[in-house]
Write a protein that holds these residues in place. Structure first.
Motif, short mmCIF file in Angstrom:
data_model
loop_
_atom_site.label_atom_id
_atom_site.label_comp_id
_atom_site.label_asym_id
_atom_site.label_seq_id
_atom_site.Cartn_x
_atom_site.Cartn_y
_atom_site.Cartn_z
N MET A 1 -5.35 17.85 9.29
CA MET A 1 -5.27 16.36 9.03
C MET A 1 -4.46 16.13 7.68
O MET A 1 -4.89 16.66 6.64
N ALA A 2 -3.92 14.97 7.65
CA ALA A 2 -3.08 14.84 6.31
C ALA A 2 -3.94 14.09 5.66
O ALA A 2 -4.69 13.29 5.82
N ASN A 3 -3.73 14.35 4.12
CA ASN A 3 -4.53 13.98 3.25
C ASN A 3 -4.09 13.09 2.09
O ASN A 3 -3.53 13.11 1.04
N ILE A 4 -3.12 11.99 3.03
CA ILE A 4 -2.32 10.96 2.29
C ILE A 4 -2.97 9.44 2.32
O ILE A 4 -3.28 9.18 3.00
N LYS A 5 -2.60 9.09 0.96
CA LYS A 5 -3.04 7.75 0.65
C LYS A 5 -1.83 6.78 0.81
O LYS A 5 -0.77 6.93 0.09
N LEU A 6 -1.98 5.63 1.09
CA LEU A 6 -0.92 4.60 1.21
C LEU A 6 -0.66 4.38 -0.34
O LEU A 6 0.77 4.21 -0.71
N ASP A 7 -1.55 4.63 -1.35
CA ASP A 7 -1.12 4.21 -2.95
C ASP A 7 -0.20 5.28 -3.28
O ASP A 7 0.54 5.01 -4.37
N ASP A 8 -0.24 6.42 -2.57
CA ASP A 8 0.61 7.67 -3.03
C ASP A 8 1.78 7.59 -2.45
O ASP A 8 2.80 8.38 -3.02
N GLY A 12 3.95 4.81 -4.92
CA GLY A 12 3.21 3.56 -4.99
C GLY A 12 3.95 2.40 -4.71
O GLY A 12 3.40 1.36 -4.61
N VAL A 13 5.43 2.66 -4.45
CA VAL A 13 6.11 1.36 -4.07
C VAL A 13 5.83 0.77 -2.71
O VAL A 13 5.70 -0.40 -2.64
N LEU A 14 5.36 1.72 -1.98
CA LEU A 14 4.89 1.01 -0.50
C LEU A 14 3.80 0.04 -0.70
O LEU A 14 3.62 -1.16 -0.20
N ALA A 15 2.69 0.35 -1.31
CA ALA A 15 1.57 -0.20 -1.78
C ALA A 15 1.82 -1.59 -2.59
O ALA A 15 1.34 -2.59 -2.06
N GLU A 16 2.87 -1.51 -3.50
CA GLU A 16 3.37 -2.60 -4.13
C GLU A 16 3.93 -3.67 -3.12
O GLU A 16 3.91 -4.89 -3.39
N GLN A 17 4.72 -3.12 -2.21
CA GLN A 17 5.30 -3.95 -1.22
C GLN A 17 4.46 -4.83 -0.44
O GLN A 17 4.56 -5.79 -0.02
N VAL A 18 3.50 -3.95 0.11
CA VAL A 18 2.38 -4.58 1.00
C VAL A 18 1.49 -5.52 0.12
O VAL A 18 1.20 -6.77 0.99
N ASN A 19 1.37 -5.24 -0.91
CA ASN A 19 0.73 -6.46 -1.74
C ASN A 19 1.49 -7.48 -2.17
O ASN A 19 0.93 -8.71 -2.00
#
Length: 123
Positions: A1-8, A12-19
């Motif tokens: 199982m992949a251990n990846i977080k959206l914030d990473d 962190g750009v993707l999380a910033e775009q979502v916010n």
């Protein structure tokens, strides 16, 4: 199982775009010029494309936000010919009798007359 977080992801750009898109949705919800009953939507698509290099995958995220459009109220317009210039003009109807001159029009015309240049040397 992949251990990846959206914030990473993407540093962190993707999380910033979502916010950012979440903030746009909340701003749209509180906008008094928008129908509050309309549904807003954020769609996040994550594409994974294996490359020719073994073990490598091209990752492409995309975000699409659908906001409620501004409400639009109909208004009435008067279209007529200007008596002085002969040009067709349109203006919003403001419960004024067609052809009736408003005080604002008289004041505007008076201001224009008062702005005429007077040659004081000729007098």
């Amino acid at each position: 199982m992949a251990n990846i977080k959206l914030d990473d992801l993407q540093g962190g750009v993707l999380a910033e775009q979502v916010n950012y898109e979440l903030q746009r949705v909340f701003d749209n919800i509180k906008d008094p010029n928008v129908d509050e009953g309309k549904t807003r939507q954020i769609t996040i698509t994550l594409k994974f494309k294996p490359t020719k290099t073994e073990g490598m995958v091209e990752f492409t995220p995309s975000i699409k936000t659908t906001l409620a459009p501004p409400t639009s109220e109909p208004t009435m317009m008067i279209v007529e010919k200007d008596f002085h210039s002969g040009k067709v003009v349109a203006k919003e109807y403001n419960n004024q009798v067609k052809g009736q001159v408003s005080m604002n029009e008289i004041l505007d015309a008076t201001e224009k007359e008062n702005r005429k240049v007077v040659d004081l040397l000729a007098k």
